[in-house]
Write a protein that holds these residues in place. Structure first.
Motif, PDB file in Angstrom:
ATOM      1  N   ALA A   1       0.835  -1.194   0.000  1.00 52.30           N
ATOM      2  CA  ALA A   1       0.000   0.000   0.000  1.00 52.30           C
ATOM      3  C   ALA A   1       0.869   1.241   0.000  1.00 52.30           C
ATOM      4  CB  ALA A   1      -0.908  -0.020   1.227  1.00 52.30           C
ATOM      5  N   SER A   2       0.495   2.204  -0.829  1.00 49.33           N
ATOM      6  CA  SER A   2       1.245   3.450  -0.884  1.00 49.33           C
ATOM      7  C   SER A   2       0.327   4.600  -0.517  1.00 49.33           C
ATOM      8  CB  SER A   2       1.836   3.667  -2.281  1.00 49.33           C
ATOM      9  OG  SER A   2       0.803   3.751  -3.251  1.00 49.33           O
ATOM     10  N   LEU A   3       0.914   5.715  -0.163  1.00 53.72           N
ATOM     11  CA  LEU A   3       0.173   6.910   0.175  1.00 53.72           C
ATOM     12  C   LEU A   3       0.197   7.868  -0.998  1.00 53.72           C
ATOM     13  CD1 LEU A   3       1.403   7.739   3.801  1.00 53.72           C
ATOM     14  CD2 LEU A   3      -0.869   6.940   3.147  1.00 53.72           C
ATOM     15  N   SER A   4      -0.879   8.604  -1.164  1.00 57.44           N
ATOM     16  CA  SER A   4      -0.832   9.706  -2.118  1.00 57.44           C
ATOM     17  C   SER A   4       0.076  10.788  -1.547  1.00 57.44           C
ATOM     18  CB  SER A   4      -2.232  10.274  -2.351  1.00 57.44           C
ATOM     19  OG  SER A   4      -2.669  10.977  -1.192  1.00 57.44           O
ATOM     20  N   PRO A   5       0.709  11.599  -2.393  1.00 55.76           N
ATOM     21  CA  PRO A   5       1.553  12.670  -1.849  1.00 55.76           C
ATOM     22  C   PRO A   5       0.766  13.651  -0.995  1.00 55.76           C
ATOM     23  CG  PRO A   5       1.291  12.886  -4.231  1.00 55.76           C
ATOM     24  CD  PRO A   5       0.753  11.544  -3.858  1.00 55.76           C
ATOM     25  N   GLU A   6      -0.525  13.851  -1.325  1.00 52.26           N
ATOM     26  CA  GLU A   6      -1.339  14.762  -0.518  1.00 52.26           C
ATOM     27  C   GLU A   6      -1.513  14.212   0.896  1.00 52.26           C
ATOM     28  OE1 GLU A   6      -3.049  15.059  -4.800  1.00 52.26           O
ATOM     29  OE2 GLU A   6      -2.170  13.510  -3.506  1.00 52.26           O
ATOM     30  N   ASN A   7      -1.842  12.916   1.007  1.00 55.11           N
ATOM     31  CA  ASN A   7      -2.047  12.331   2.335  1.00 55.11           C
ATOM     32  C   ASN A   7      -0.742  12.215   3.111  1.00 55.11           C
ATOM     33  OD1 ASN A   7      -4.821  12.063   2.115  1.00 55.11           O
ATOM     34  ND2 ASN A   7      -4.717   9.991   1.268  1.00 55.11           N
ATOM     35  N   ALA A   8       0.330  11.853   2.400  1.00 49.93           N
ATOM     36  CA  ALA A   8       1.626  11.757   3.079  1.00 49.93           C
ATOM     37  C   ALA A   8       2.042  13.110   3.635  1.00 49.93           C
ATOM     38  CB  ALA A   8       2.683  11.239   2.105  1.00 49.93           C
ATOM     39  N   THR A   9       1.788  14.159   2.879  1.00 55.15           N
ATOM     40  CA  THR A   9       2.144  15.510   3.335  1.00 55.15           C
ATOM     41  C   THR A   9       1.324  15.912   4.544  1.00 55.15           C
ATOM     42  OG1 THR A   9       2.791  16.154   1.098  1.00 55.15           O
ATOM     43  CG2 THR A   9       2.271  17.920   2.629  1.00 55.15           C
ATOM     44  N   LEU A  10       0.019  15.627   4.519  1.00 52.47           N
ATOM     45  CA  LEU A  10      -0.823  15.968   5.667  1.00 52.47           C
ATOM     46  C   LEU A  10      -0.388  15.195   6.907  1.00 52.47           C
ATOM     47  CD1 LEU A  10      -4.341  16.146   3.988  1.00 52.47           C
ATOM     48  CD2 LEU A  10      -3.031  18.050   4.938  1.00 52.47           C
ATOM     49  N   GLN A  11      -0.090  13.905   6.755  1.00 52.97           N
ATOM     50  CA  GLN A  11       0.384  13.126   7.893  1.00 52.97           C
ATOM     51  C   GLN A  11       1.653  13.724   8.467  1.00 52.97           C
ATOM     52  OE1 GLN A  11       0.841   8.917   7.336  1.00 52.97           O
ATOM     53  NE2 GLN A  11      -1.263   8.600   6.635  1.00 52.97           N
ATOM     54  N   PHE A  12       2.551  14.119   7.596  1.00 55.86           N
ATOM     55  CA  PHE A  12       3.817  14.677   8.066  1.00 55.86           C
ATOM     56  C   PHE A  12       3.586  15.996   8.807  1.00 55.86           C
ATOM     57  CE2 PHE A  12       7.289  17.684   7.306  1.00 55.86           C
ATOM     58  CZ  PHE A  12       8.293  17.037   7.995  1.00 55.86           C
ATOM     59  N   LEU A  13       2.781  16.887   8.236  1.00 60.52           N
ATOM     60  CA  LEU A  13       2.542  18.180   8.872  1.00 60.52           C
ATOM     61  C   LEU A  13       1.891  18.008  10.242  1.00 60.52           C
ATOM     62  CD1 LEU A  13       1.336  20.241   5.783  1.00 60.52           C
ATOM     63  CD2 LEU A  13       3.510  20.490   6.989  1.00 60.52           C
TER      64      LEU A  13
END
Length: 434
Positions: free
Chosen positions: A4-16
């Motif tokens: 499973a991979s993350l979309s860049p949008e979701n990965a960015t929100l998780q990181f922030l």
């Protein structure tokens, strides 16, 4: 990470959402799709002020290795200006090495990024390594090792501390490149294709082309979890049983050697690297010999990684081997790295010379006489250049360097690095801001 991979949008929100306190981010952007996608994802996430404690800057490193690199850096600057993101271009000046260019460029890139972060007031650097980059890294390391349990097979850490001063995080490690390019296409943003990404002289490119035919392999999260746990246990062992003598010799008490398992092996690898002034610990074959040596009854010595290991009734002593210890001249006001083991600041107004064969009263009574003599060969002796006399304490500042961690510290090994720093009288490492 699994299939499973993350979309860049979701990965960015998780990181922030993971950031613990006000943070000024610096995105390392080359203009390629990955780094441009990271910038766009962050810009979109921050533009509605959902994260008021986070601000965004960017920097481009022009390695000056291709004729159009300066123009490409200017293209990135225009993109950042359009988005209202403060941006700096830093150029790698000077002659480029004939060999080892990739490693030299990497070191220059992170040094220049850290300098740009200082100028822009950034507290965290972000790079755009992806799931593809992670898979390639693991595959290349696996091809060079027949040890399926090797720590390097954990892949890239999600964050690395650079030069003890700033963390570098990788928010897109669970993202596929195709999804990043979809984000860019949806936003109407183009990117630059670096021709080196198709140059088969590079191992990474050849590995990438292999994956193009076979598909990206599943990435198992367990090796990373195992490495984190292994480093934590190794740190506990050193905290409980190890001490430094005169800032140059490591002693592990007999109780710390009682179970010669993977924890001890990992701890010893870090200890040998630190005492020997090496970025990496000994290889697998050398560590096999070290562990076999410790399984025998106490007595005797073994060399490994520029160190001598002496096993006796008082435990294990690890000290610098008496070879390859070269003198160093340090100009007034400068800081020199001597034997890759000591940072020495010249606080005087004269040239200082550093050589081996120093001394310390801490050696007396703590080491057998023969080991004490050897240990002195690995201690710094600092003298004035004009008369060769030893310096006064106020003329030089000497601190032990933790060679495997002081330049690049993966978050996997933060606890182990902190334990080693404490043992050698250094401050702990900067904690990550997330």
């Amino acid at each position: 990470m699994s299939n499973a991979s993350l979309s860049p949008e979701n990965a960015t929100l998780q990181f922030l959402r993971s950031l613990r306190h006000p943070t000024r981010l610096l995105v390392a952007i080359s203009g390629g799709s990955d780094s441009t996608g990271l910038l766009i994802a962050l810009h979109q996430a921050l533009r509605d002020n959902s994260f008021p404690h986070v601000t965004l800057t960017a920097a481009t490193i022009d390695h000056a290795l291709r004729g159009n690199s300066a123009a490409e850096a200017e293209d990135v600057a225009r993109l950042c200006a359009r988005l209202g993101i403060p941006h700096r271009i830093r150029r790698w000046h000077g002659e480029k090495p004939a060999t080892g260019i990739s490693a030299a460029a990497r070191n220059a890139r992170y040094r220049l990024l850290a300098d740009a972060a200082v100028e822009l007031g950034a507290t965290l650097i972000l790079t755009a390594h992806t799931a593809e980059d992670q898979a390639e890294t693991i595959a290349m390391r696996a091809a060079r090792s027949d040890d399926h349990g090797a720590a390097g097979l954990a892949g890239m850490a999600d964050a690395v501390l650079y030069d003890r001063r700033i963390w570098i995080a990788r928010p897109l490690l669970a993202c596929r490149r195709a999804d990043i390019r979809r984000l860019l296409s949806d936003s109407g943003t183009g990117w630059i294709d670096d021709p080196s990404n198709t140059d088969t002289r590079y191992e990474r490119v050849r590995t990438r082309q292999t994956f193009a035919g076979t598909g990206l392999p599943a990435l198992d999260p367990q090796p990373a979890a195992r490495r984190l746990a292994l480093s934590a246990r190794a740190a506990d062992r050193l905290r409980s049983h190890a001490k430094a003598i005169a800032g140059a010799v490591l002693q592990i008490a007999p109780a710390g050697l009682a179970e010669p398992d993977d924890d001890l092996r990992h701890a010893l690898g870090a200890a040998i690297a630190t005492v020997g002034g090496r970025v990496h610990g000994p290889g697998r074959d050398s560590m096999d010999r070290v562990m076999a040596f410790l399984r025998r009854p106490p007595g005797g010595q073994l060399t490994s990684g520029r160190t001598v290991l002496a096993h006796g009734r008082d435990g294990l002593f690890v000290l610098r081997e008496n070879r390859g210890i070269l003198p160093l001249a340090i100009a007034p006001g400068e800081v020199g790295l001597w034997d890759d083991r000591f940072d020495i600041a010249n606080l005087s107004d004269q040239l200082l010379t550093v050589e081996g064969d120093g001394d310390s009263p801490k050696l007396v009574g703590h080491l057998p006489p023969g080991l004490a003599r050897l240990a002195r060969k690995g201690l710094p002796r600092v003298s004035r250049g004009d008369d060769g006399q030893p310096v006064a304490p106020h003329e030089a500042r000497i601190s032990a360097r933790i060679a495997p961690y002081d330049l690049f510290l993966p978050r996997f090994d933060l606890q182990l690095a902190d334990a080693m720093a404490t043992i050698f009288g250094r401050d702990g490492y900067l904690p990550p801001p997330f």
